[in-house]
Every structure is written in C-alpha cells, then in structure tokens.
Design a protein around this motif. Sequence first.
Motif, PDB file in Angstrom:
ATOM      1  N   UNK A  47      18.640  14.851  49.885  1.00 61.68           N
ATOM      2  CA  UNK A  47      19.431  14.919  51.083  1.00 61.68           C
ATOM      3  C   UNK A  47      18.776  15.819  52.176  1.00 61.68           C
ATOM      4  N   UNK A  48      18.226  16.962  51.882  1.00 60.40           N
ATOM      5  CA  UNK A  48      17.457  18.020  52.727  1.00 60.40           C
ATOM      6  C   UNK A  48      16.420  17.045  53.527  1.00 60.40           C
ATOM      7  N   UNK A  49      15.608  16.499  52.745  1.00 61.49           N
ATOM      8  CA  UNK A  49      14.467  15.768  53.397  1.00 61.49           C
ATOM      9  C   UNK A  49      14.935  14.582  54.229  1.00 61.49           C
ATOM     10  N   UNK A  50      16.175  13.937  53.779  1.00 62.22           N
ATOM     11  CA  UNK A  50      16.901  13.126  54.485  1.00 62.22           C
ATOM     12  C   UNK A  50      17.203  13.513  56.005  1.00 62.22           C
ATOM     13  N   UNK A  51      17.749  14.719  56.111  1.00 59.69           N
ATOM     14  CA  UNK A  51      18.260  15.452  57.287  1.00 59.69           C
ATOM     15  C   UNK A  51      17.025  15.890  58.260  1.00 59.69           C
ATOM     16  N   UNK A  52      15.925  16.204  57.615  1.00 60.03           N
ATOM     17  CA  UNK A  52      14.752  16.516  58.226  1.00 60.03           C
ATOM     18  C   UNK A  52      14.264  15.170  58.875  1.00 60.03           C
ATOM     19  N   UNK A  53      14.298  14.167  58.280  1.00 63.20           N
ATOM     20  CA  UNK A  53      13.705  13.046  58.905  1.00 63.20           C
ATOM     21  C   UNK A  53      14.647  12.399  60.056  1.00 63.20           C
ATOM     22  N   UNK A  54      15.662  12.543  60.020  1.00 63.76           N
ATOM     23  CA  UNK A  54      16.672  11.984  60.944  1.00 63.76           C
ATOM     24  C   UNK A  54      16.983  13.016  62.291  1.00 63.76           C
ATOM     25  N   UNK A  55      16.914  14.384  61.914  1.00 60.94           N
ATOM     26  CA  UNK A  55      17.314  15.276  62.779  1.00 60.94           C
ATOM     27  C   UNK A  55      15.950  16.000  63.460  1.00 60.94           C
ATOM     28  N   UNK A  56      14.872  15.940  62.665  1.00 61.94           N
ATOM     29  CA  UNK A  56      13.853  16.528  63.220  1.00 61.94           C
ATOM     30  C   UNK A  56      12.550  15.704  63.694  1.00 61.94           C
ATOM     31  N   UNK A  57      12.313  14.558  62.511  1.00 61.87           N
ATOM     32  CA  UNK A  57      11.214  13.806  62.859  1.00 61.87           C
ATOM     33  C   UNK A  57      11.507  12.807  63.951  1.00 61.87           C
ATOM     34  N   UNK A  58      12.934  12.147  64.019  1.00 62.09           N
ATOM     35  CA  UNK A  58      13.176  11.448  64.862  1.00 62.09           C
ATOM     36  C   UNK A  58      12.892  11.718  66.365  1.00 62.09           C
ATOM     37  N   UNK A  59      13.381  12.902  66.743  1.00 63.69           N
ATOM     38  CA  UNK A  59      13.306  13.389  68.156  1.00 63.69           C
ATOM     39  C   UNK A  59      11.576  13.540  68.325  1.00 63.69           C
ATOM     40  N   UNK A  60      11.002  13.925  67.429  1.00 66.57           N
ATOM     41  CA  UNK A  60       9.551  14.133  67.732  1.00 66.57           C
ATOM     42  C   UNK A  60       8.584  12.959  67.860  1.00 66.57           C
ATOM     43  N   UNK A  61       9.429  11.871  67.392  1.00 66.99           N
ATOM     44  CA  UNK A  61       8.611  10.624  67.089  1.00 66.99           C
ATOM     45  C   UNK A  61       9.213   9.569  68.172  1.00 66.99           C
ATOM     46  N   UNK A  62      10.235   9.729  68.612  1.00 66.14           N
ATOM     47  CA  UNK A  62      10.705   8.689  69.625  1.00 66.14           C
ATOM     48  C   UNK A  62       9.875   8.354  70.880  1.00 66.14           C
ATOM     49  N   UNK A  63       9.723   7.436  71.111  1.00 72.04           N
ATOM     50  CA  UNK A  63       9.127   6.720  72.133  1.00 72.04           C
ATOM     51  C   UNK A  63       7.472   6.849  72.158  1.00 72.04           C
ATOM     52  N   UNK A  64       7.063   7.440  71.033  1.00 69.73           N
ATOM     53  CA  UNK A  64       5.578   7.527  70.857  1.00 69.73           C
ATOM     54  C   UNK A  64       4.956   6.374  70.323  1.00 69.73           C
ATOM     55  N   UNK A  65       3.806   6.132  70.413  1.00 72.36           N
ATOM     56  CA  UNK A  65       2.938   4.914  69.993  1.00 72.36           C
ATOM     57  C   UNK A  65       2.880   4.656  68.201  1.00 72.36           C
ATOM     58  N   UNK A  66       3.227   3.921  67.838  1.00 72.35           N
ATOM     59  CA  UNK A  66       3.125   3.928  66.318  1.00 72.35           C
ATOM     60  C   UNK A  66       1.723   3.555  65.631  1.00 72.35           C
ATOM     61  N   UNK A  67       1.176   3.078  66.545  1.00 74.62           N
ATOM     62  CA  UNK A  67      -0.140   2.352  66.149  1.00 74.62           C
ATOM     63  C   UNK A  67      -1.261   3.502  66.254  1.00 74.62           C
ATOM     64  N   UNK A  68      -1.046   4.603  67.031  1.00 74.90           N
ATOM     65  CA  UNK A  68      -1.904   5.773  67.067  1.00 74.90           C
ATOM     66  C   UNK A  68      -1.322   6.695  66.183  1.00 74.90           C
ATOM     67  N   UNK A  69      -1.641   6.440  64.891  1.00 74.13           N
ATOM     68  CA  UNK A  69      -1.350   7.025  63.499  1.00 74.13           C
ATOM     69  C   UNK A  69      -1.485   8.486  63.638  1.00 74.13           C
ATOM     70  N   UNK A  70      -2.841   8.993  63.844  1.00 73.35           N
ATOM     71  CA  UNK A  70      -3.149  10.320  63.879  1.00 73.35           C
ATOM     72  C   UNK A  70      -2.583  11.011  64.730  1.00 73.35           C
ATOM     73  N   UNK A  71      -2.696  10.488  66.251  1.00 73.24           N
ATOM     74  CA  UNK A  71      -2.014  11.404  67.174  1.00 73.24           C
ATOM     75  C   UNK A  71      -0.508  11.427  67.152  1.00 73.24           C
ATOM     76  N   UNK A  72       0.217  10.277  66.554  1.00 70.30           N
ATOM     77  CA  UNK A  72       1.645  10.327  66.618  1.00 70.30           C
ATOM     78  C   UNK A  72       2.084  11.446  65.521  1.00 70.30           C
ATOM     79  N   UNK A  73       1.399  11.309  64.371  1.00 71.77           N
ATOM     80  CA  UNK A  73       2.052  12.185  63.353  1.00 71.77           C
ATOM     81  C   UNK A  73       1.597  13.395  63.541  1.00 71.77           C
ATOM     82  N   UNK A  74       0.701  13.954  64.255  1.00 72.39           N
ATOM     83  CA  UNK A  74       0.478  15.371  64.820  1.00 72.39           C
ATOM     84  C   UNK A  74       1.397  15.943  65.438  1.00 72.39           C
TER      85      UNK A  74
END
Length: 373
Positions: A47-74
Amino acid sequence: MRILNLETVSVRVNHRGDWLFVRIETDEGLVGLGEASQSGGGPNRDQITATILREQCLPLLRDRDPQAVIDTIAALRPLTQSFAGRTAISACEQALWDIAGKAAGLPVYRLLGGPTRQRIPLYANINRGTRERTPEGFATNAAAAVAEGFKAVKAAPFDGIDRRRIRERDQQARVRHGLDCVAAMREAIGNEPDLLIDCHSNFDIPTALVVAKELQRLGVTWFEEPVPTQDREALARLRPLVANLELIGGEALWGIEGFWPYLVEGIWDVIMPDVKHCGGISGLMSLAAVASARGVAVAPHNPSGPVAMAASAQAAAAMPALRSLEYAWGEVPWRTSLLDPAEQIVDGALVVAQGPGLGVTLDPVTVAAHPLP
C-alpha cells in the motif's frame, strides 16, 4: 508521445504476500506494465509503494516522453531515499521499456542488443509455496519441482530464527531443524540437481560456519545471505572461511552504487540484483556488465509475480553472461492465467516472450478473480 496517467493493480496471492503491478498510460493509447511487489516488511508494504506510485511518481512523470527511458526515469531520482521509493521507480522503469518496445514494435531484448539466448535457465524457489515447514514438506516440494523439469531448487529452511538470540538453545534447535530440512531435500532430489540454500541473514559468523560445513557435506555450494547484507565487515570476515561455497547476495540493493563496495572487496561470487528494487531493466543490465568485469556471476533475484518475470527475462535475454533466474514455484495454481500469453516453461527454462515490449499483458478476468480483501 507523452505519459498521461499511472494506475496500480493489486492481486491477492497467498499468506506470503501479494503482487502489485503498475500500468503507465500514454496519450497515444500504449500502456506499459511493471511490477512493484515486495517492497519491504509489514502488512502495509504494498500500500505504501502504491501510494508513492500514484501520488509521487505520476506527477513527476506526467507529460514526459516514455520512450526516453533514461531521461524520464531520472525525474524520479528524489524518491530513491526509501526502499519503497526505489521499488516504485524500478516498476516505472520496467513500464517505460514496455512502452518503448511497443512503440518500436520490438521486444525489449532487441532494444538492449539481444538476444544472447531465447530460453532463460531457471531455478525453482519452493520457499513461498511450502506451507508445511518440515523436512517432509520441503522434501515433497523439492521433488515435485525436479519432476517438473527444474535442474535446481532453492529453499530458505532457516526462517523463524531470531538472530539476536542465536546462541540460545531454542534457536540452535531451529538451526538444526533447518539442516534437517536441507538433508531431506537432498535425499528427495538426489545428487544431480543443484540445491540452493537461502539463509535470509539469520546467522552470526560462528553459526554460519557450522551451517556451511554441513551444507558442504550435503553437496550444497550456494550459500545465500548467511549474515545481514548491511554488515559488510562480517561478510568480509566470513568470505575466506567459506571458500568452498559460493557466497551470494544483494537482492535489496539499488544500482551500481549499492553493489560497488561488495564487488570491490570481492565479497560475493554471485550477485542477485532484483528488477523490482535495483533500478529496473537498465539497473539489471548495468549491474551485469560491472559484475562481469569483476569476475562475478549474475543470477537475478525474482521470487516475484509474472510481470517481474517477464521484465527480468527481457534483460536476461540480452545479458552476455547469466547464471540463472529465480522462479517462484508453487505459490498459486492460477499464475499462468494472469498473463497473456501465459508463461511458457520448458525443461526448467523460460521461453522468452516475442511480442513487442515485455511481450505480455495482464488478463483482466484473472485480475478481477483475485482482488485484495
């Protein structure tokens, strides 16, 4: 193409834990899969990991290029301070590779320069599927796994030991019980299949030496995490004392920076990076390269769900050198129905999926049939 949304999918498995998956959606309709299971102890770990995914990862990833894996995951680098955060990042990284492969119309291993192999050698980890924690229970499942074609079997028969009280009589009895389980498994499967023993960091050095001597007598060479990974001093002291066994570990470490001190000091014969915790597929590939340069073998840790298996297999299919990949044997009878196409295991080896990306999708009917309570 831009990242539009992220959602988590939880599946109830058994008393040992559940599976947590992530789906990353794009504005062009492509969806990437990753797995974020087993992000630490406690009933709320997923549940903690799921919360991090939804509430912290998503805002940082939204609108980024998913094919630029290295840059986007940074963009998720600030979340590496916790184990759950690193697990969330690793899941997102898997999903980005899935999207990149689908966009290119190629399996991920092709994007990584593979294949070096089309079948991934597996060993059957019977630990999570063994409810009867007795010599007979372990022996029965070990024999069943070998009968299915697996050439190697792993178990952790020393669970339940309190390392803080390891010198006390009741704890020494638990050690003896674990050794009885190892002996029963060896008798059940014979001398030819490999028997791998995970100690889950439960020993001090004197106990580790006693166990090592007995394992050697029983034809076991795989000696996984006899003392805690974070106690590098104890591992360095133990290393020359168990020279006839392979010392193995690293399942919870992150990236090259996590593994580097152990590699430099020559502590481990085999490292076990986990695609769910080490930084994803890129993490696995970079660690395989560094380990190879240090003369250390790689056997990815993977007592996981089928999405982590699919991601690990794509990396393993492109690695120049691979010892084997872990498979969580016997957890649930419906595992193969969770993915489309289903996992295909032939003679103890996983046939690498050939579809684009990770080559698999979640089956919605099976997901709906196993919700969390």
